[in-house]
Design a protein around this motif. Structure first.
Motif, PDB file in Angstrom:
ATOM      1  N   ALA A   1       0.825  -1.427   0.035  1.00 20.18           N
ATOM      2  CA  ALA A   1       0.175   0.161   0.006  1.00 20.18           C
ATOM      3  C   ALA A   1       0.875   1.486  -0.103  1.00 20.18           C
ATOM      4  O   ALA A   1       0.365   2.339  -0.654  1.00 20.18           O
ATOM      5  CB  ALA A   1      -1.061   0.024   1.354  1.00 20.18           C
ATOM      6  N   ARG A   2       1.827   1.155   0.810  1.00 26.91           N
ATOM      7  CA  ARG A   2       2.912   2.443   0.758  1.00 26.91           C
ATOM      8  C   ARG A   2       2.005   3.542   1.414  1.00 26.91           C
ATOM      9  O   ARG A   2       1.477   3.534   2.418  1.00 26.91           O
ATOM     10  CB  ARG A   2       3.385   2.701  -0.377  1.00 26.91           C
ATOM     11  CG  ARG A   2       4.264   1.542  -0.700  1.00 26.91           C
ATOM     12  CD  ARG A   2       5.525   1.887  -1.824  1.00 26.91           C
ATOM     13  NE  ARG A   2       5.157   2.688  -2.854  1.00 26.91           N
ATOM     14  CZ  ARG A   2       5.026   2.209  -4.135  1.00 26.91           C
ATOM     15  NH1 ARG A   2       4.910   0.833  -4.312  1.00 26.91           N
ATOM     16  NH2 ARG A   2       4.770   3.115  -5.012  1.00 26.91           N
ATOM     17  N   ASP A   3       1.852   4.669   0.578  1.00 27.79           N
ATOM     18  CA  ASP A   3       0.984   5.861   0.991  1.00 27.79           C
ATOM     19  C   ASP A   3      -0.400   5.746   0.918  1.00 27.79           C
ATOM     20  O   ASP A   3      -1.146   6.701   1.058  1.00 27.79           O
ATOM     21  CB  ASP A   3       1.729   7.174   0.400  1.00 27.79           C
ATOM     22  CG  ASP A   3       1.798   7.023  -0.946  1.00 27.79           C
ATOM     23  OD1 ASP A   3       1.463   6.045  -1.547  1.00 27.79           O
ATOM     24  OD2 ASP A   3       1.970   8.128  -1.757  1.00 27.79           O
ATOM     25  N   MET A   4      -0.803   4.781   0.213  1.00 25.50           N
ATOM     26  CA  MET A   4      -2.369   4.506  -0.271  1.00 25.50           C
ATOM     27  C   MET A   4      -2.740   4.071   1.093  1.00 25.50           C
ATOM     28  O   MET A   4      -2.244   2.998   1.833  1.00 25.50           O
ATOM     29  CB  MET A   4      -2.441   3.460  -1.439  1.00 25.50           C
ATOM     30  CG  MET A   4      -3.807   3.500  -1.775  1.00 25.50           C
ATOM     31  SD  MET A   4      -3.804   2.308  -3.053  1.00 25.50           S
ATOM     32  CE  MET A   4      -3.009   3.100  -4.526  1.00 25.50           C
ATOM     33  N   VAL A   5      -3.949   4.275   1.317  1.00 21.00           N
ATOM     34  CA  VAL A   5      -4.958   3.488   2.315  1.00 21.00           C
ATOM     35  C   VAL A   5      -5.741   2.276   1.732  1.00 21.00           C
ATOM     36  O   VAL A   5      -6.411   2.673   0.640  1.00 21.00           O
ATOM     37  CB  VAL A   5      -5.973   4.406   2.971  1.00 21.00           C
ATOM     38  CG1 VAL A   5      -6.908   3.708   4.092  1.00 21.00           C
ATOM     39  CG2 VAL A   5      -5.189   5.540   3.564  1.00 21.00           C
ATOM     40  N   VAL A   6      -5.406   1.177   1.883  1.00 20.72           N
ATOM     41  CA  VAL A   6      -6.018  -0.069   1.516  1.00 20.72           C
ATOM     42  C   VAL A   6      -6.886  -0.794   2.499  1.00 20.72           C
ATOM     43  O   VAL A   6      -6.367  -1.370   3.540  1.00 20.72           O
ATOM     44  CB  VAL A   6      -5.103  -1.079   0.964  1.00 20.72           C
ATOM     45  CG1 VAL A   6      -5.643  -2.310   0.366  1.00 20.72           C
ATOM     46  CG2 VAL A   6      -4.269  -0.156  -0.082  1.00 20.72           C
ATOM     47  N   CYS A   7      -8.455  -0.905   2.280  1.00 14.81           N
ATOM     48  CA  CYS A   7      -9.154  -1.569   3.129  1.00 14.81           C
ATOM     49  C   CYS A   7      -9.267  -3.018   2.434  1.00 14.81           C
ATOM     50  O   CYS A   7      -9.541  -3.088   1.218  1.00 14.81           O
ATOM     51  CB  CYS A   7     -10.401  -0.922   3.212  1.00 14.81           C
ATOM     52  SG  CYS A   7     -10.527   0.700   3.942  1.00 14.81           S
ATOM     53  N   VAL A   8      -9.071  -4.108   3.504  1.00 13.48           N
ATOM     54  CA  VAL A   8      -9.074  -5.328   2.829  1.00 13.48           C
ATOM     55  C   VAL A   8      -9.614  -6.354   3.914  1.00 13.48           C
ATOM     56  O   VAL A   8      -9.738  -5.954   5.330  1.00 13.48           O
ATOM     57  CB  VAL A   8      -7.550  -5.871   2.524  1.00 13.48           C
ATOM     58  CG1 VAL A   8      -6.810  -5.762   3.864  1.00 13.48           C
ATOM     59  CG2 VAL A   8      -7.541  -7.177   1.964  1.00 13.48           C
ATOM     60  N   GLY A   9     -10.462  -7.416   3.419  1.00 16.67           N
ATOM     61  CA  GLY A   9     -11.197  -8.376   4.399  1.00 16.67           C
ATOM     62  C   GLY A   9     -10.283  -9.713   4.523  1.00 16.67           C
ATOM     63  O   GLY A   9      -9.869 -10.129   3.577  1.00 16.67           O
ATOM     64  N   TYR A  10     -10.454 -10.307   5.679  1.00 12.93           N
ATOM     65  CA  TYR A  10      -9.974 -11.572   5.925  1.00 12.93           C
ATOM     66  C   TYR A  10     -10.535 -12.361   7.034  1.00 12.93           C
ATOM     67  O   TYR A  10     -11.356 -11.713   7.849  1.00 12.93           O
ATOM     68  CB  TYR A  10      -8.381 -11.621   6.074  1.00 12.93           C
ATOM     69  CG  TYR A  10      -8.150 -10.961   7.619  1.00 12.93           C
ATOM     70  CD1 TYR A  10      -7.590 -11.821   8.437  1.00 12.93           C
ATOM     71  CD2 TYR A  10      -8.137  -9.613   7.751  1.00 12.93           C
ATOM     72  CE1 TYR A  10      -7.161 -11.370   9.751  1.00 12.93           C
ATOM     73  CE2 TYR A  10      -7.999  -9.202   9.128  1.00 12.93           C
ATOM     74  CZ  TYR A  10      -7.242 -10.101   9.957  1.00 12.93           C
ATOM     75  OH  TYR A  10      -6.805  -9.650  11.305  1.00 12.93           O
ATOM     76  N   CYS A  11     -10.381 -13.744   7.293  1.00 11.25           N
ATOM     77  CA  CYS A  11     -10.837 -14.306   8.485  1.00 11.25           C
ATOM     78  C   CYS A  11      -9.846 -14.016   9.495  1.00 11.25           C
ATOM     79  O   CYS A  11      -8.550 -14.594   9.495  1.00 11.25           O
ATOM     80  CB  CYS A  11     -10.904 -15.851   8.121  1.00 11.25           C
ATOM     81  SG  CYS A  11     -11.445 -16.833   9.370  1.00 11.25           S
ATOM     82  N   GLU A  12      -9.975 -13.467  10.693  1.00 13.69           N
ATOM     83  CA  GLU A  12      -9.200 -13.147  11.777  1.00 13.69           C
ATOM     84  C   GLU A  12      -9.027 -14.230  12.781  1.00 13.69           C
ATOM     85  O   GLU A  12     -10.524 -14.655  13.346  1.00 13.69           O
ATOM     86  CB  GLU A  12      -9.767 -11.805  12.156  1.00 13.69           C
ATOM     87  CG  GLU A  12      -8.692 -11.632  13.463  1.00 13.69           C
ATOM     88  CD  GLU A  12      -9.155 -10.333  14.171  1.00 13.69           C
ATOM     89  OE1 GLU A  12      -8.647  -9.962  15.496  1.00 13.69           O
ATOM     90  OE2 GLU A  12     -10.211  -9.719  13.935  1.00 13.69           O
ATOM     91  N   ALA A  13      -8.136 -14.884  13.003  1.00 19.42           N
ATOM     92  CA  ALA A  13      -7.977 -15.818  14.215  1.00 19.42           C
ATOM     93  C   ALA A  13      -7.899 -14.944  15.655  1.00 19.42           C
ATOM     94  O   ALA A  13      -6.766 -14.495  15.763  1.00 19.42           O
ATOM     95  CB  ALA A  13      -6.942 -16.889  14.172  1.00 19.42           C
ATOM     96  N   ASP A  14      -8.540 -14.983  16.682  1.00 17.24           N
ATOM     97  CA  ASP A  14      -8.383 -14.478  17.737  1.00 17.24           C
ATOM     98  C   ASP A  14      -8.413 -15.663  18.877  1.00 17.24           C
ATOM     99  O   ASP A  14      -9.497 -15.989  19.554  1.00 17.24           O
ATOM    100  CB  ASP A  14      -9.307 -13.465  18.395  1.00 17.24           C
ATOM    101  CG  ASP A  14      -9.173 -12.864  19.762  1.00 17.24           C
ATOM    102  OD1 ASP A  14      -8.253 -13.114  20.204  1.00 17.24           O
ATOM    103  OD2 ASP A  14      -9.867 -11.802  19.887  1.00 17.24           O
ATOM    104  N   GLY A  15      -7.211 -16.340  19.164  1.00 16.05           N
ATOM    105  CA  GLY A  15      -7.252 -17.688  19.931  1.00 16.05           C
ATOM    106  C   GLY A  15      -8.037 -18.618  18.929  1.00 16.05           C
ATOM    107  O   GLY A  15      -7.738 -18.829  17.698  1.00 16.05           O
ATOM    108  N   ASP A  16      -9.020 -19.414  19.486  1.00 15.22           N
ATOM    109  CA  ASP A  16      -9.808 -20.309  18.623  1.00 15.22           C
ATOM    110  C   ASP A  16     -11.091 -19.734  18.173  1.00 15.22           C
ATOM    111  O   ASP A  16     -11.823 -20.519  17.284  1.00 15.22           O
ATOM    112  CB  ASP A  16     -10.158 -21.388  19.810  1.00 15.22           C
ATOM    113  CG  ASP A  16      -9.080 -22.251  20.372  1.00 15.22           C
ATOM    114  OD1 ASP A  16      -8.086 -22.397  19.443  1.00 15.22           O
ATOM    115  OD2 ASP A  16      -9.006 -22.747  21.427  1.00 15.22           O
ATOM    116  N   VAL A  17     -11.068 -18.539  18.218  1.00 13.92           N
ATOM    117  CA  VAL A  17     -12.399 -17.790  17.865  1.00 13.92           C
ATOM    118  C   VAL A  17     -12.064 -17.092  16.409  1.00 13.92           C
ATOM    119  O   VAL A  17     -10.936 -16.636  16.026  1.00 13.92           O
ATOM    120  CB  VAL A  17     -12.780 -16.660  18.766  1.00 13.92           C
ATOM    121  CG1 VAL A  17     -14.052 -16.097  18.232  1.00 13.92           C
ATOM    122  CG2 VAL A  17     -13.051 -17.358  20.205  1.00 13.92           C
TER     123      VAL A  17
END
Length: 277
Positions: A79-95
């Motif tokens: 991204a460097r100086d660009m703002v990039v919004c991106v989606g993913y599956c987040e792991a928070d422990g087992d959740v």
């Protein structure tokens, strides 16, 4: 007059993380060449979405990534100086959470965990519990993840928190229960556009809506990425095909013009709404 280049992507992403990162790198370069300061990628652009909302846990779930995963760090570097919004599956422990990040080369600017979930998602993802705007070099931004935008309170919460631009990241499919012979006749295709325009107009903000294309498992995604002005007018769009919708917008000027006579946020009467915002 300061113009901000705002870009929203329609593209397909799946389970191959290296493929996804290569595609994201290409899209960032194309957006940069088009003058974009803000690029909104679809929900689940890293690792793909669920293959089926009726039987979501079929052994083919998206990879769950911790916040410090190198694939996510790589997007910030790209991204460097660009703002990039991106989606993913987040792991928070087992959740697991369906999560969107806003990043630049300097790191993470904002994070949103999807709050509103269609029934199939609830078996896989935990729900987020808040909406919050954040400052970026492209302006004050808030993020929604697909089903979030069905609920007016979601975008309204961001607008009340000062969001000038709302980034909607989606993996929004055609109707699962009532498939139409053509995309243009699909109920979900109509709703997708309706929600984008309504959320922008009722809050008098700029809205950038990205979505997946193609198919994954039993899901067929709509595309229809777009940039919408604060009057609900579509400034740029991709229709159902893959591509990037790019618009140069005088964000402050457009918001001021839209709110010059009718200022929806300033004219609210929360005391009359029975506990809603």
């Amino acid at each position: 007059m300061a113009l901000t280049g705002i870009a929203a992507v329609a593209a397909h992403f799946g389970r191959d993380l290296d493929f996804d990162l290569d595609r994201i790198a290409t899209l960032i370069e194309h957006a940069r060449d088009s003058g974009a300061q803000l690029l909104v990628l679809p929900d689940a652009a890293v690792g793909g979405y669920l293959p089926d909302l009726r039987e979501p846990d079929d052994g083919n779930l998206p990879p769950a990534l911790p916040p410090d995963d190198p694939h996510l760090a790589r997007i910030g570097s790209l991204a460097r100086d660009m703002v990039v919004c991106v989606g993913y599956c987040e792991a928070d422990g087992d959740v697991r959470f369906n999560t969107a990040l806003a990043v630049t080369g300097d790191g993470v600017l904002g994070r949103h965990r999807k709050v509103h979930q269609p029934p199939g998602e609830r078996a896989v993802y935990a729900a987020g519990d808040r909406f919050a705007a954040f400052d970026t070099p492209a302006g004050r931004v808030g993020m929604l993840i697909d089903y979030d935008k069905t609920f007016p309170e979601s975008a309204r919460s961001l607008a009340v928190d000062g969001a000038e631009i709302i980034a909607c990241l989606s993996a929004w499919p055609t109707s699962i229960t009532n498939r139409a012979p053509r995309m243009s006749q699909d109920r979900q295709a109509r709703l997708f556009d309706l929600y984008d325009q309504a959320r922008a107009a009722e809050n008098q903000v700029v809205l950038a809506s990205a979505n997946q294309t193609g198919a994954l498992g039993g899901m067929r995604f709509l595309g229809q990425a777009k940039v919408v002005g604060p009057g609900g007018d579509i400034l740029a769009r991709t229709w159902s095909k893959a591509g990037i919708a790019v618009a140069e917008v005088d964000v402050a000027g457009e918001l001021a013009n839209a709110r010059r006579v009718l200022h929806h946020l300033g004219e609210r009467k929360p005391e009359a709404y029975g506990g809603t915002s």
